[in-house]
Motif scaffolding. Structure first.
Motif, PDB file in Angstrom:
ATOM      1  N   ARG A  81     -25.337 -24.403 -32.047  1.00  0.00           N
ATOM      2  CA  ARG A  81     -25.121 -23.425 -30.977  1.00  0.00           C
ATOM      3  C   ARG A  81     -23.621 -23.255 -30.772  1.00  0.00           C
ATOM      4  O   ARG A  81     -22.930 -24.228 -30.501  1.00  0.00           O
ATOM      5  CB  ARG A  81     -25.739 -23.919 -29.670  1.00  0.00           C
ATOM      6  N   LYS A 217     -16.402 -33.905 -44.899  1.00  0.00           N
ATOM      7  CA  LYS A 217     -15.788 -34.985 -44.138  1.00  0.00           C
ATOM      8  C   LYS A 217     -14.373 -34.526 -43.822  1.00  0.00           C
ATOM      9  O   LYS A 217     -13.614 -34.192 -44.742  1.00  0.00           O
ATOM     10  CB  LYS A 217     -15.780 -36.269 -44.967  1.00  0.00           C
ATOM     11  N   PRO A 221     -10.408 -31.259 -35.802  1.00  0.00           N
ATOM     12  CA  PRO A 221     -11.190 -31.564 -34.592  1.00  0.00           C
ATOM     13  C   PRO A 221     -12.232 -30.515 -34.233  1.00  0.00           C
ATOM     14  O   PRO A 221     -13.194 -30.828 -33.544  1.00  0.00           O
ATOM     15  CB  PRO A 221     -10.127 -31.683 -33.491  1.00  0.00           C
ATOM     16  N   LYS A 224     -16.981 -28.506 -35.529  1.00  0.00           N
ATOM     17  CA  LYS A 224     -18.294 -28.113 -34.977  1.00  0.00           C
ATOM     18  C   LYS A 224     -18.200 -26.887 -34.065  1.00  0.00           C
ATOM     19  O   LYS A 224     -19.132 -26.554 -33.343  1.00  0.00           O
ATOM     20  CB  LYS A 224     -18.920 -29.291 -34.222  1.00  0.00           C
ATOM     21  N   MET A 225     -17.030 -26.231 -34.077  1.00  0.00           N
ATOM     22  CA  MET A 225     -16.832 -25.016 -33.298  1.00  0.00           C
ATOM     23  C   MET A 225     -16.736 -23.837 -34.260  1.00  0.00           C
ATOM     24  O   MET A 225     -16.459 -24.002 -35.437  1.00  0.00           O
ATOM     25  CB  MET A 225     -15.489 -25.078 -32.560  1.00  0.00           C
ATOM     26  N   ASN A 244     -25.651 -30.876 -39.755  1.00  0.00           N
ATOM     27  CA  ASN A 244     -24.277 -31.301 -40.052  1.00  0.00           C
ATOM     28  C   ASN A 244     -23.563 -30.416 -41.053  1.00  0.00           C
ATOM     29  O   ASN A 244     -22.514 -30.793 -41.575  1.00  0.00           O
ATOM     30  CB  ASN A 244     -24.237 -32.742 -40.570  1.00  0.00           C
TER      31      ASN A 244
ATOM     32  N   VAL B 464     -16.866 -31.713 -28.796  1.00  0.00           N
ATOM     33  CA  VAL B 464     -16.743 -31.269 -30.198  1.00  0.00           C
ATOM     34  C   VAL B 464     -17.238 -29.855 -30.440  1.00  0.00           C
ATOM     35  O   VAL B 464     -16.730 -29.168 -31.326  1.00  0.00           O
ATOM     36  CB  VAL B 464     -17.458 -32.206 -31.210  1.00  0.00           C
ATOM     37  N   ASP B 465     -18.248 -29.418 -29.714  1.00  0.00           N
ATOM     38  CA  ASP B 465     -18.796 -28.090 -30.001  1.00  0.00           C
ATOM     39  C   ASP B 465     -18.943 -27.202 -28.769  1.00  0.00           C
ATOM     40  O   ASP B 465     -19.525 -26.120 -28.856  1.00  0.00           O
ATOM     41  CB  ASP B 465     -20.136 -28.206 -30.736  1.00  0.00           C
ATOM     42  N   HIS B 524     -20.426 -41.515 -41.845  1.00  0.00           N
ATOM     43  CA  HIS B 524     -19.518 -41.014 -40.795  1.00  0.00           C
ATOM     44  C   HIS B 524     -20.214 -39.993 -39.898  1.00  0.00           C
ATOM     45  O   HIS B 524     -19.687 -39.612 -38.867  1.00  0.00           O
ATOM     46  CB  HIS B 524     -18.237 -40.434 -41.401  1.00  0.00           C
ATOM     47  N   HIS B 525     -21.425 -39.552 -40.279  1.00  0.00           N
ATOM     48  CA  HIS B 525     -22.183 -38.648 -39.408  1.00  0.00           C
ATOM     49  C   HIS B 525     -22.928 -39.411 -38.309  1.00  0.00           C
ATOM     50  O   HIS B 525     -23.450 -38.789 -37.388  1.00  0.00           O
ATOM     51  CB  HIS B 525     -23.209 -37.848 -40.222  1.00  0.00           C
ATOM     52  N   GLU B 549      -8.496 -33.862 -26.038  1.00  0.00           N
ATOM     53  CA  GLU B 549      -8.270 -34.043 -27.478  1.00  0.00           C
ATOM     54  C   GLU B 549      -8.788 -35.428 -27.815  1.00  0.00           C
ATOM     55  O   GLU B 549      -8.211 -36.438 -27.386  1.00  0.00           O
ATOM     56  CB  GLU B 549      -6.781 -33.975 -27.810  1.00  0.00           C
ATOM     57  N   ARG B 562     -17.642 -39.588 -31.511  1.00  0.00           N
ATOM     58  CA  ARG B 562     -17.030 -38.316 -31.133  1.00  0.00           C
ATOM     59  C   ARG B 562     -18.035 -37.260 -30.673  1.00  0.00           C
ATOM     60  O   ARG B 562     -17.696 -36.392 -29.871  1.00  0.00           O
ATOM     61  CB  ARG B 562     -16.160 -37.757 -32.252  1.00  0.00           C
ATOM     62  N   ASP B 563     -19.284 -37.352 -31.150  1.00  0.00           N
ATOM     63  CA  ASP B 563     -20.289 -36.385 -30.680  1.00  0.00           C
ATOM     64  C   ASP B 563     -20.766 -36.695 -29.266  1.00  0.00           C
ATOM     65  O   ASP B 563     -21.532 -35.927 -28.689  1.00  0.00           O
ATOM     66  CB  ASP B 563     -21.510 -36.377 -31.617  1.00  0.00           C
TER      67      ASP B 563
END
Lengths: 639, 639
Positions: A81, A217, A221, A224-225, A244, B464-465, B524-525, B549, B562-563
């Motif tokens: 999203r 990978k 930052p 995911k945007m 992912n 992140v998103d 890493h996911h 950040e 980070r998620d």
């Protein structure tokens, strides 16, 4: 449905032949199959899109999918999203890239139910439609293609279109007859070519882009945007995906390059190297590449969408453009929806055949807006902004960011890209002062609903079960016009409601003139179309739910739609001081209400005051008379 | 999982044998199967519940199902949703029934995400779990039953429970060994009987009820609402269902009748006639009866839930009561969830075996509250209220309605019936001043989180998103403790966060002491359990999303999740003036934050201030030391 032709299951006669099972063909097919039409639907691919292609479902399209009951199947795939877009540019001093701003992809001023773009692989979306089609006994015939067609209304007035089809390997052929033929085969449309309809290219600027889907990978930052990245080394657009994954659009060539070649190509490795340079100082490595393609951006629009109103075009067959704004599939959906309900209205016996002439102007003007937007957007995106605009955009405040040309264009376009900006111009369906309906009750002062635009969202409480619901979703995509009776206060509008119902039941009213012939056979559980297949009525009172008594407050005709009676008693942040927020959002009087006619595709047709006497129904009769097969009410005597 | 035993696929050795595939058995099985345990799950029915039985999913249970990713599969069946309950009684003068009030079934003071009860046939709910189990290679063995079992820790310390099973038709037998045996076979539990655990009956008052599911035609206006109806002719409860169905509970006999017989029964026709009399002046006719059953209401509670902490009971095996408050399935779910994560914590190597002793007191006290509630509720429901209480309840205002004993009981019970009222008492998991953890940083002044109660809901923006998400849902039911670091303002808490991360990574901390042994192999996911299978960390800043950040504002250990980094920047109507609504709702300082430890099942364990130095981690080490296998941090030197 009584008004529809009997299905001739063993004959080569169809209501429509649809060529192409991408988004436009599938939406058209799904609507018509649900409404009982007999469809021949072919596609020259042996299976749905396996990877890549379009993947952005805009907020308005998600509303539509929900209205069709398909949203949950889409969301079950856990799509990404996109709520915000980030802009990255070279820093004023130094190398690499820095974030120069972010902006909501569907800002709150739009008041969308789902203020985000939904990103999911096109093949998964196609399968949701295919599964729904199969429930309605419609199966895509694959891999088949069209080899010819002709229309002759004299030879066969009922099924004037003859279509020749064959299996792609040439092992089988078929000739069928249909009322309509639809070309939804994409940019290289056979149907369009046969009709000798030209394409007008809007803009000489051209770019070559690579698009790559995969798992990476990276320490970037904003992976995911949604991001637009400009750097000394070129430009990238980042689009997050389900599972992912990420999609990268990478510019390979531009007509501003000294050695520009629109057929320039690049290998996966070259594009990955290019991405690495653009993303510096961040690193990026691919764990997996799912799909990769290179294409030149061509912007074109079909000169006509139909010649004879029997053979129609839609989707990419009519408009091609850059995929980066995520508009292709959404525009295709709305092309199909627009045509579907109009075919239904004509073939079902409600509307004159002339209604079909509104398809091309309504949808072509949207395509023109899209190309205009895409053109400006793509041009900006492909041009590295000057140091000055970067500096201006680097400021944290929105006002400073406004000074960046790119960002301003983007912001101006938010309403358009969300799908909420689609605005159909005045015609018989979208009332304007030039409309033949002249009743002074039409378009009462204060109304915030705009004809030709989507109905405004509102939360209300359903009376029968006290469920808090989304009013604009309560009538599903059933091919019916939606009559929203905002009934104000019961103590004020009692007589007006009685008069409204009495005049509706008159055989000369738009409602009375198009009743079902199987009235006595309708189940008492049917609260959508108990009286007419072309109209569904919802009533919304400016009152607390517990105070509404359906049997007392509604005349019998309206009470028959008992599952569609609501209390306008939910607070709304957009109109915090209103006692009846839905009335207030529509700009209707909270005591006296008003009647809103919404087209089957969700766009406002006309708004009228709710008054005692016959005036309200008279006004609606005038409105509907402009396109119905029968002349109605008072309008009849004037003609 | 390194800490778990290798699966012995060809051996009769299991982690657990579960008897009964109703709600309690399925929830337990589903959790443990997801976390990698080997399960023998049997049921003596040859297929899932075909019709009838429990069907009410309370708001808190829907949260739980969503946390497990199962909510959308439930909602795909289009269940009915109960937002309000209507009360009908005889009028003061005259015959028949009148509505004397309505009340939200989950009032806004509860702040539930889904403020309604979801009504769906138990068989459909069971199938959602069964399908999830199959994805984890666990299949219910049907129709099989248990014939005997014994526990002997000396004979086989690893698999101390021997269980004898047979096919219901006697054609096959099996003897298996397990670490645990769970009896979830319902009220007539073989396991409970073998253990000679008695049932304490709470209340001598008894009633016989008929329950009928079907499709009706009626002019009763509240047929799509939950209603309690008292009349001169008896009492009915109305519960709406999916697919236009309705469930009616009809009282057939009461111990206050002069000729009371708890074995009294009634035919479908008798019950329908009775319903017709009770509903007068409204009419009701059945189009279809899907299910009909008669049962006496027996209220009982098992004296023990386990004797040896190897063989456990849960669900209806432990508590039976009237089904009308819709609590049976919900209580069963929470029994199973409570046991599941504790078995995981023990078998996974985090917790001492003593943790299992918290299952019975936590769940038995909930069952006692349930029976107490059910007792009062059923008694009131079965007793026609006096004319005075009817009159008082007839008033429209809430305050007047409060005077009706029945309605008051109902209102007081809303929090309980929604599932949000479950409150586990102080013990090693639910901090209180009596807890062994004595750090003055624990339970900072102002916190609104209550230990042993569910975490408070809050909307936040994922960094992140930029997705707006439900914070309490962000960590799925993964068997891990949830560490919510409310990080206040980055400029204020920078050093505190660094110190928190540094002390977490100490090998003597609760976090450092239970790291994964396969650290280097983690993808890493994986943002849920990158370091430890027992802890998942989320960080929430009191800041705008665009200003956060991750690489700058979080120490590396926290940035690894980070998620799960959020900006507390969404407005909330409950705390309209807060700048950081989530912090404010929790009662944490909007600048300095605080750390919240939530048990794997969603209940708050402990809250601590976030301070510079080692204090915060020291406090949590003290808390965890009370049940972990290793003694931690400073706590170690004190012991």
């Amino acid at each position: 449905m009584e008004t529809q032709p009997a299905k001739k299951l063993d004959s080569p006669y169809y209501d429509i032949v649809i060529v192409g099972a991408g988004p436009v063909g599938l939406m058209l097919s799904t609507c018509l199959a649900r409404w009982g039409y007999r469809i021949k639907h072919i596609d020259n691919r042996s299976e749905p899109t396996p990877t890549g292609r379009a993947d952005g479902i805009q907020p308005r399209s998600l509303d539509l999918l929900r209205n069709m009951g398909l949203k949950s199947a889409i969301m079950a795939h856990k799509p990404a999203r996109v709520y915000e877009v980030a802009f990255w540019d070279p820093p004023k001093n130094g190398n690499g890239i820095v974030r120069t701003g972010t902006w909501a992809s569907c800002p709150s001023f739009i008041d969308a139910r789902y203020p985000f773009t939904t990103l999911l692989h096109q093949g998964l979306i196609e399968r949701v439609f295919i599964s729904d089609l199969e429930k309605n006994n419609t199966k895509i015939q694959r891999p088949w293609t069209i080899t010819g067609f002709k229309t002759d209304e004299k030879e066969n007035p009922e099924y004037p279109v003859e279509v020749n089809l064959k299996h792609v390997d040439g092992t089988a052929e078929e000739t069928v007859r249909a009322k309509y033929l639809f070309g939804g085969e994409g940019a290289r449309s056979f149907v369009r070519e046969q009709l000798k309809i030209g394409i007008t290219h809007k803009d000489p600027i051209a770019h070559v882009w690579g698009v790559m889907d995969g798992v990476v990978k990276t320490d970037f930052p904003d992976i995911k945007m949604k991001c637009t990245i400009h750097s000394e080394h070129g430009s990238i657009m980042v689009i997050p995906r389900e599972d992912n994954m990420v999609r990268l659009y990478i510019q390979i060539a531009s007509s501003t390059d000294p050695d520009f070649n629109p057929r320039k190509t690049a290998t996966t490795e070259e594009v990955q190297e290019s991405a690495k340079r653009i993303l510096q100082p961040y690193s990026i490595e691919w764990e997996r590449v799912e799909w990769y393609s290179v294409y030149p951006i061509g912007q074109g629009i079909s000169d006509k969408y139909t010649l004879d109103h029997r053979v129609f075009l839609g989707g990419d067959a009519c408009h091609t453009h850059s995929p980066k704004a995520g508009q292709g599939m959404n525009t295709a959906f709305l092309d199909a929806l627009n045509l579907a309900w109009k075919i239904h209205a004509v073939e079902g016996g409600l509307a004159d055949r002339a209604l079909l002439t509104t398809y091309e102007p309504e949808r072509k003007s949207v395509a023109e807006s899209l190309l205009d937007f895409d053109n400006r957007y793509a041009k900006l995106f492909s041009t590295k902004p000057s140091a000055d605009t970067v500096e201006a955009a680097s400021g944290q405040s929105k006002d400073q960011a406004d000074d960046n040309d790119f960002i301003r264009t983007f912001k101006e376009s938010c309403e358009f890209t969300s799908g909420y900006g689609v605005a159909y111009g005045p015609n018989s369906l979208n009332w304007s002062p030039e409309h033949s309906a002249k009743s002074p009750l039409i378009h009462p002062k204060g109304t915030k609903l705009r004809t030709g635009r989507i109905m405004i969202n509102a939360n209300v409480t359903r009376v029968v079960d006290a469920n808090v619901v989304h009013l604009e979703q309560e009538i599903p995509l059933n091919g019916s016009f939606r009559i929203y009776v905002f009934a104000g206060k019961p103590s004020v509008t009692g007589q007006a409601l009685k008069d409204f119902a009495k005049n509706l039941s008159d055989k000369r009213s738009f409602y009375g003139a198009y009743q079902r012939s199987d009235l006595s056979a309708v189940s008492h559980h049917d609260h959508l179309n108990p009286h007419s297949l072309f109209f569904t009525i919802a009533t919304i009172f400016s009152a607390k739910r517990s105070s509404v008594e359906i049997s007392r407050d509604l005349p019998e005709l309206l009470a028959r739609y008992r599952d569609l009676v609501y209390a306008d008693d939910k607070w709304d942040r957009q109109v915090p001081n209103a006692t009846a927020a839905a009335h207030a959002k529509m700009g209707l009087d909270e005591e006296k209400g008003g009647v809103v006619v919404v087209r089957p595709d969700g766009y406002v047709g006309v708004v009228a005051s709710l008054v005692e006497g016959s005036g309200t129904v008279d006004a609606l009769n005038e409105y509907f008379s402009s396109f119905t097969t029968k002349k109605l009410g008072e309008a009849r005597s004037q003609l």
